[in-house]
Motif scaffolding. Structure first.
Motif, mmCIF file in Angstrom:
data_model
loop_
_atom_site.group_PDB
_atom_site.id
_atom_site.type_symbol
_atom_site.label_atom_id
_atom_site.label_comp_id
_atom_site.label_asym_id
_atom_site.label_seq_id
_atom_site.Cartn_x
_atom_site.Cartn_y
_atom_site.Cartn_z
ATOM 1 N N GLU A 36 0.432 6.876 -0.699
ATOM 2 C CA GLU A 36 -0.676 6.823 -1.208
ATOM 3 C C GLU A 36 -1.452 5.450 -1.329
ATOM 4 O O GLU A 36 -2.679 5.572 -0.861
ATOM 5 C CB GLU A 36 -0.666 7.458 -2.606
ATOM 6 C CG GLU A 36 -2.073 8.224 -2.976
ATOM 7 C CD GLU A 36 -2.900 7.059 -4.003
ATOM 8 O OE1 GLU A 36 -4.004 7.289 -4.035
ATOM 9 O OE2 GLU A 36 -2.067 5.970 -4.299
ATOM 10 N N GLY A 37 -0.635 4.644 -1.942
ATOM 11 C CA GLY A 37 -1.404 3.066 -1.910
ATOM 12 C C GLY A 37 -1.680 2.642 -0.628
ATOM 13 O O GLY A 37 -2.739 1.953 -0.355
ATOM 14 N N LEU A 38 -0.780 2.903 0.408
ATOM 15 C CA LEU A 38 -1.197 2.098 1.679
ATOM 16 C C LEU A 38 -2.312 2.823 2.566
ATOM 17 O O LEU A 38 -3.194 2.332 3.122
ATOM 18 C CB LEU A 38 0.023 2.199 2.652
ATOM 19 C CG LEU A 38 1.289 1.529 2.188
ATOM 20 C CD1 LEU A 38 2.363 1.648 3.247
ATOM 21 C CD2 LEU A 38 0.876 0.078 2.370
ATOM 22 N N LEU A 39 -2.454 4.083 2.179
ATOM 23 C CA LEU A 39 -3.639 4.818 2.594
ATOM 24 C C LEU A 39 -4.919 4.216 1.872
ATOM 25 O O LEU A 39 -5.899 4.073 2.722
ATOM 26 C CB LEU A 39 -3.661 6.351 2.425
ATOM 27 C CG LEU A 39 -2.577 7.081 3.123
ATOM 28 C CD1 LEU A 39 -2.375 8.514 2.845
ATOM 29 C CD2 LEU A 39 -3.144 7.047 4.592
ATOM 30 N N GLU A 40 -4.867 4.192 0.550
ATOM 31 C CA GLU A 40 -5.840 3.430 0.157
ATOM 32 C C GLU A 40 -6.256 1.990 0.726
ATOM 33 O O GLU A 40 -7.378 1.719 0.686
ATOM 34 C CB GLU A 40 -5.724 3.158 -1.517
ATOM 35 C CG GLU A 40 -5.648 4.351 -2.354
ATOM 36 C CD GLU A 40 -5.490 4.262 -3.647
ATOM 37 O OE1 GLU A 40 -5.248 3.104 -4.410
ATOM 38 O OE2 GLU A 40 -5.154 5.199 -4.622
ATOM 39 N N VAL A 41 -5.346 1.338 1.033
ATOM 40 C CA VAL A 41 -5.530 -0.051 1.427
ATOM 41 C C VAL A 41 -6.234 0.194 2.646
ATOM 42 O O VAL A 41 -6.998 -0.735 3.246
ATOM 43 C CB VAL A 41 -4.234 -0.615 1.704
ATOM 44 C CG1 VAL A 41 -4.187 -2.088 2.386
ATOM 45 C CG2 VAL A 41 -3.696 -1.169 0.342
ATOM 46 N N VAL A 42 -5.832 1.047 3.581
ATOM 47 C CA VAL A 42 -6.281 1.250 4.952
ATOM 48 C C VAL A 42 -7.827 1.651 5.032
ATOM 49 O O VAL A 42 -8.659 0.958 5.808
ATOM 50 C CB VAL A 42 -5.409 2.107 5.905
ATOM 51 C CG1 VAL A 42 -5.944 2.503 7.165
ATOM 52 C CG2 VAL A 42 -3.888 1.450 5.999
ATOM 53 N N PHE A 43 -8.139 2.693 3.891
ATOM 54 C CA PHE A 43 -9.107 3.155 4.320
ATOM 55 C C PHE A 43 -10.448 2.975 3.325
ATOM 56 O O PHE A 43 -11.531 3.036 3.599
ATOM 57 C CB PHE A 43 -9.010 4.713 3.896
ATOM 58 C CG PHE A 43 -8.401 5.658 5.133
ATOM 59 C CD1 PHE A 43 -9.000 5.796 6.423
ATOM 60 C CD2 PHE A 43 -6.953 5.657 5.090
ATOM 61 C CE1 PHE A 43 -8.280 6.279 7.468
ATOM 62 C CE2 PHE A 43 -6.293 6.401 6.080
ATOM 63 C CZ PHE A 43 -6.924 6.632 7.228
ATOM 64 N N LEU A 44 -9.732 2.117 1.897
ATOM 65 C CA LEU A 44 -10.759 1.726 0.990
ATOM 66 C C LEU A 44 -11.271 0.512 1.117
ATOM 67 O O LEU A 44 -12.212 -0.009 0.541
ATOM 68 C CB LEU A 44 -10.351 2.193 -0.304
ATOM 69 C CG LEU A 44 -10.058 3.589 -0.444
ATOM 70 C CD1 LEU A 44 -9.412 4.022 -1.938
ATOM 71 C CD2 LEU A 44 -11.310 4.541 -0.304
ATOM 72 N N LEU A 45 -10.176 -0.322 1.734
ATOM 73 C CA LEU A 45 -10.718 -1.945 1.812
ATOM 74 C C LEU A 45 -11.211 -2.275 2.985
ATOM 75 O O LEU A 45 -10.665 -2.030 4.163
ATOM 76 C CB LEU A 45 -9.259 -2.726 1.430
ATOM 77 C CG LEU A 45 -8.528 -2.553 0.399
ATOM 78 C CD1 LEU A 45 -7.460 -3.374 0.183
ATOM 79 C CD2 LEU A 45 -9.628 -2.890 -0.959
ATOM 80 N N SER A 46 -12.723 -2.959 2.789
ATOM 81 C CA SER A 46 -13.305 -3.255 4.178
ATOM 82 C C SER A 46 -13.313 -4.717 4.250
ATOM 83 O O SER A 46 -12.782 -5.166 5.433
ATOM 84 C CB SER A 46 -14.713 -2.737 3.859
ATOM 85 O OG SER A 46 -15.421 -3.487 2.579
ATOM 86 N N GLU A 47 -13.078 -5.657 3.416
ATOM 87 C CA GLU A 47 -13.416 -6.839 3.435
ATOM 88 C C GLU A 47 -12.071 -7.842 2.794
ATOM 89 O O GLU A 47 -11.764 -8.815 3.558
ATOM 90 C CB GLU A 47 -14.467 -7.606 2.748
ATOM 91 C CG GLU A 47 -15.924 -7.137 3.342
ATOM 92 C CD GLU A 47 -17.115 -7.635 2.550
ATOM 93 O OE1 GLU A 47 -16.813 -8.507 1.511
ATOM 94 O OE2 GLU A 47 -17.984 -7.271 2.860
ATOM 95 N N ALA A 48 -11.474 -7.116 1.834
ATOM 96 C CA ALA A 48 -10.171 -7.841 1.432
ATOM 97 C C ALA A 48 -9.142 -7.774 2.272
ATOM 98 O O ALA A 48 -9.133 -6.803 3.187
ATOM 99 C CB ALA A 48 -9.898 -7.242 0.053
ATOM 100 N N SER A 49 -8.266 -8.816 2.244
ATOM 101 C CA SER A 49 -7.051 -8.818 3.203
ATOM 102 C C SER A 49 -6.088 -7.586 3.044
ATOM 103 O O SER A 49 -5.501 -7.470 1.898
ATOM 104 C CB SER A 49 -6.169 -10.068 2.728
ATOM 105 O OG SER A 49 -5.134 -10.175 3.671
ATOM 106 N N PRO A 50 -6.070 -6.664 4.030
ATOM 107 C CA PRO A 50 -5.081 -5.780 3.931
ATOM 108 C C PRO A 50 -3.585 -5.998 3.689
ATOM 109 O O PRO A 50 -2.931 -5.260 3.370
ATOM 110 C CB PRO A 50 -5.392 -4.492 5.309
ATOM 111 C CG PRO A 50 -5.888 -5.716 6.160
ATOM 112 C CD PRO A 50 -6.788 -6.876 5.330
#
Length: 210
Positions: A36-50
């Motif tokens: 769930e956390g990795l999905l948030e990182v992939v789909f919700l972060l646009s500019e921050a370092s994934p």
């Protein structure tokens, strides 16, 4: 019919979860939070370092997986990571939900799975880390809101964990007492039956002898 089937399925799943080994349940929960956390990182972060966010989310999920095996280590590792999120990028705290849930779960575990001085020592550590998080986060909170947020996040989950722990210990003690009383009653019943058989055997022996 469908409602009753759904209720039956839900009760069955709940019973299976309760019967599951707690360490295995933590591993499954940690795996779920990792995905769930990795999905948030992939789909919700646009500019921050994934990449950085992915490592941090994975570490938090790992802390959940060991929260009952190592109840002191898990929050002490996870809380500095959580406190560092706003320092890295404000987008982390605005878009990522799983770190907040993980942090609350681990702080709750302090009260639920620790005892004695360790509870309050780790609680104080959690309060310090949450103070760092609140101080670093770019908000205009007043001192009252600051103290309230730290208290709600750092102390309230611990108190809830202590209450649930106390209730669990009370229920366990009541079950043990009930089991002991049932065993004692069964022993008394067996002793009474044995005594009655012995009395009847003695009377029969006296009749035959007479």
């Amino acid at each position: 019919m469908r409602a009753s089937s759904a209720a039956t399925f839900a009760s069955t799943m709940l019973a299976r979860l309760r019967a599951m080994d707690p360490y295995r349940a933590d591993l499954l929960l940690g795996a779920f939070l990792l995905v769930e956390g990795l999905l948030e990182v992939v789909f919700l972060l646009s500019e921050a370092s994934p990449g950085v966010a992915g490592v941090m989310v994975a570490t938090l999920a790992g802390c959940v997986a060991i929260r009952r095996r190592l109840p002191v280590v898990a929050p002490m590792v996870a809380l500095p990571i959580f406190a560092a999120f706003p320092a890295l990028d404000q987008e982390y705290t605005e878009n990522l939900i799983s770190p907040f849930f993980v942090t609350l779960l681990l702080i709750y575990g302090i009260g639920r799975h620790l005892d004695g001085r360790a509870v309050w020592a780790v609680t104080a550590y959690a309060a310090v880390m949450l103070s760092v998080f609140t101080a670093v986060e770019q908000t205009d909170d007043t001192a009252g809101n600051y103290v309230l947020s730290v208290g709600l996040l750092g102390v309230a989950p611990v108190l809830i964990g202590r209450v649930i722990r106390s209730r669990a210990e009370l229920n366990r003690a009541l079950r043990e007492k009930t089991d002991r009383l049932e065993r004692e009653r069964a022993d008394r019943t067996a002793a009474a039956a044995l005594e009655e058989r012995s009395r009847i055997a003695g009377e029969l022996h006296d009749v035959v002898a007479h």
